[in-house]
Motif scaffolding. Structure first.
Motif: not given
Ligand code: SOE
Length: 393
Positions: A19, A140, A168, A170, A183, A196-197, A200, A341
Motif C-alpha cells: 500500500m 475501489y 472478492y 484471491q 495478515r 482485508d477484502i 472492500h 489499478y
Molecule cells: C491483500 O489481500 C490486498 O493487498 C488487500 O490488502 C488490498 O486492500 C487489496 O486492494 C489487494 O489485496
C-alpha cells in the motif's frame, strides 16, 4: 486549516510495503494529471528498519526516511500523515496525528475493532472545525467504472434495488507452505479475509447503492491452521529452526447474507482460497429497471442491462469507461486508452486534496470506515453464534 504552507501539501507516510508503494505512486502522479489547489511534497517515509526505509525512500520518491512515526507528528513542515501500516497501529497513529492538527489518510480497514474505530471518529470530529480532514482508503470507490455505477444507481437508472451480489476472491494462501505473515495473525491484522477484502466489498456496495447493511448471517472458516514461520522470524528460520510453525488466528474466508436499509438483500463472499482468482472483485446490482455489473479483472468496463428498452433490444451492454466525461478519466488519456489499478489511488489523493482545499469532508470519511467496521464486527458475531445478527450503531 489551509492545505498547507503557501499551497504546498507536505505529506509523510508511515509504512512502505504494497500500500505504501501504491500511495507513493499516487502522491507522485496526482499533480501531474490533475489541476489542484495544492502541490504535494513527499517529505518523509517512516519504517522500523533504517536501511530498508532509506531504500524505500529512494525507490518511492520520498525526501527523508525516518524510523519513528512519533517524530513526524510534531513537525511543522508536515501537514498530512498517510497511514499504510497493518491495522494494529492505525488508531494510535491517526489519533496522535489528528490531535496534532495533521490531516490523515488511513488505509483500510480503519481499525482492528469497533472501539478503535469509534475513537478515531471522535478524534476526527474533534478537529473538524479546525479544518483538519480524515479519509479512509477504500480505493475501489475511485475506479471510474465503480464511480459510474454509483452515479447510475443514484440517477435511478436501474430502479429499486432488489439484489446486491459481491465477491472478492484471491488465492495467495492456497499453498500450505505460504508463511505465517502478519495478515494471518489476529493481534496484528484484526481478522483475515474479512477485514482485508470483505471490507472492500462492504464499503463498495454501501457506496454504490447508498444503502447500509443492517443485519447479517455469516460463516467464517480457516482451512489451514498452522503455517511455517516467516524467514525473518527470530524463533523460526532466522533463529535456525526451518521447521518452526505458528498458528493462523484469523479467517481464511468469510461468507454472509445481508439485509440493507433500503430494502435490498445481499450476498457477500471473501476468500483467499479461490484457486485461480488472483484479485477477483465482482459486484452485481439487480434493480426493478435494470442491472449493473462490475468486474475488477475488467476494470475499465461496466456492464449495464437496461430493462426499459424494447425487449428485443435488451441485453447486458458493455460500457467502456474511458470517455472524457466519465469520472476521473478525462485527466488521463483519450477515449479507449485504458487505466489501471494504481490510478484509483491517484484519484483518492486527488479527492483528498480537493476536500482539504475546499474545507469539505472527504469520503470515505472515518465515519464511513466505522460503518464498515461495525459490519465486520457483526459478521464475526454471527459466525460465532450461527444466528442472524444486527449491525450495531
Ligand atoms: C491483500 O489481500 C490486498 O493487498 C488487500 O490488502 C488490498 O486492500 C487489496 O486492494 C489487494 O489485496
Amino acid at each position: 486549516m489551509t492545505v498547507g504552507n503557501n499551497g504546498v501539501l507536505r505529506v509523510a507516510m508511515v509504512g512502505y510495503a504494497f500500500m505504501g508503494a501504491a500511495h507513493s505512486h499516487a502522491w507522485r502522479s496526482v499533480n501531474r494529471f490533475f489541476d489542484l489547489p495544492a502541490k504535494v511534497r513527499m517529505v518523509a517515509v517512516c519504517g522500523r528498519d533504517a536501511a530498508k526505509v532509506s531504500a524505500a525512500a529512494e525507490r518511492l520518491g520520498w525526501e527523508e526516511a525516518v524510523t519513528d512515526w512519533r517524530t513526524l507528528i510534531d513537525r511543522d513542515d508536515i501537514n498530512l500523515i498517510d497511514i499504510c501500516t497493518p491495522g494494529d497501529s492505525h488508531a494510535e497513529i491517526a489519533i496522535a496525528a489528528l490531535n496534532a492538527g495533521k490531516h490523515v489518510l488511513c488505509e483500510k480497514p480503519l481499525a482492528n475493532s469497533v472501539a478503535e474505530a469509534e475513537a478515531m471518529v471522535a478524534a476526527a470530529a474533534a478537529v473538524r472545525a479546525r479544518g483538519v480532514r480524515a479519509m479512509c482508503g477504500y480505493n475501489y470507490r475511485r475506479v471510474p467504472a465503480a464511480t459510474l455505477m454509483a452515479q447510475l444507481v443514484a440517477e435511478g437508472r436501474i430502479g429499486e434495488i432488489r439484489h446486491v451480489r459481491a465477491a472478492y476472491r484471491q488465492d495467495w494462501l492456497v499453498d500450505p507452505q505460504f508463511p505465517l505473515v502478519w495478515r494471518l495473525r489476529k493481534e496484528i491484522a484484526g481478522s483475515g479475509a474479512l477485514g482485508d477484502i470483505a471490507a472492500h466489498i462492504i464499503d463498495l456496495t454501501q457506496f454504490v447503492t447508498g444503502q447500509r447493511i443492517t443485519r447479517v448471517s455469516a460463516l467464517t472458516e480457516t482451512f489451514i491452521h498452522q503455517r511455517p514461520l516467516p524467514a525473518d522470524a527470530p524463533n523460526g528460520p532466522a533463529g535456525g529452526d526451518d521447521t518452526a510453525t505458528g498458528p493462523v488466528t484469523v479467517d481464511d474466508t468469510a461468507l454472509f447474507l445481508a439485509r440493507l436499509d433500503g430494502g435490498a438483500v445481499a450476498t457477500y463472499e471473501a476468500t483467499r482460497f479461490a484457486t485461480g482468482r488472483r484479485n477477483g472483485l465482482t459486484v452485481e446490482i439487480n434493480g426493478s429497471r435494470g442491472s449493473l455489473a462490475f468486474d475488477l479483472e475488467r476494470l475499465n468496463e461496466l456492464e449495464f442491462f437496461d430493462a426499459t428498452v424494447p425487449r428485443r433490444e435488451q441485453g447486458f451492454r458493455r460500457i467502456l469507461v474511458t470517455e472524457a466525461d466519465h469520472p476521473y478519466v478525462g485527466a488521463w488519456w483519450p477515449p479507449g486508452h485504458i487505466i489501471g489499478y494504481e490510478h484509483s489511488f491517484t484519484h483518492q489523493a486527488r479527492d483528498l486534496i480537493e476536500a482539504i482545499a475546499t474545507g469539505t469532508d472527504p469520503r470515505p470519511s472515518f465515519e464511513d470506515g466505522l460503518a464498515v467496521q461495525r459490519v465486520l464486527d457483526a459478521v464475526e458475531r454471527s459466525a460465532a453464534t450461527g444466528a442472524w445478527t444486527e449491525v450495531s450503531g
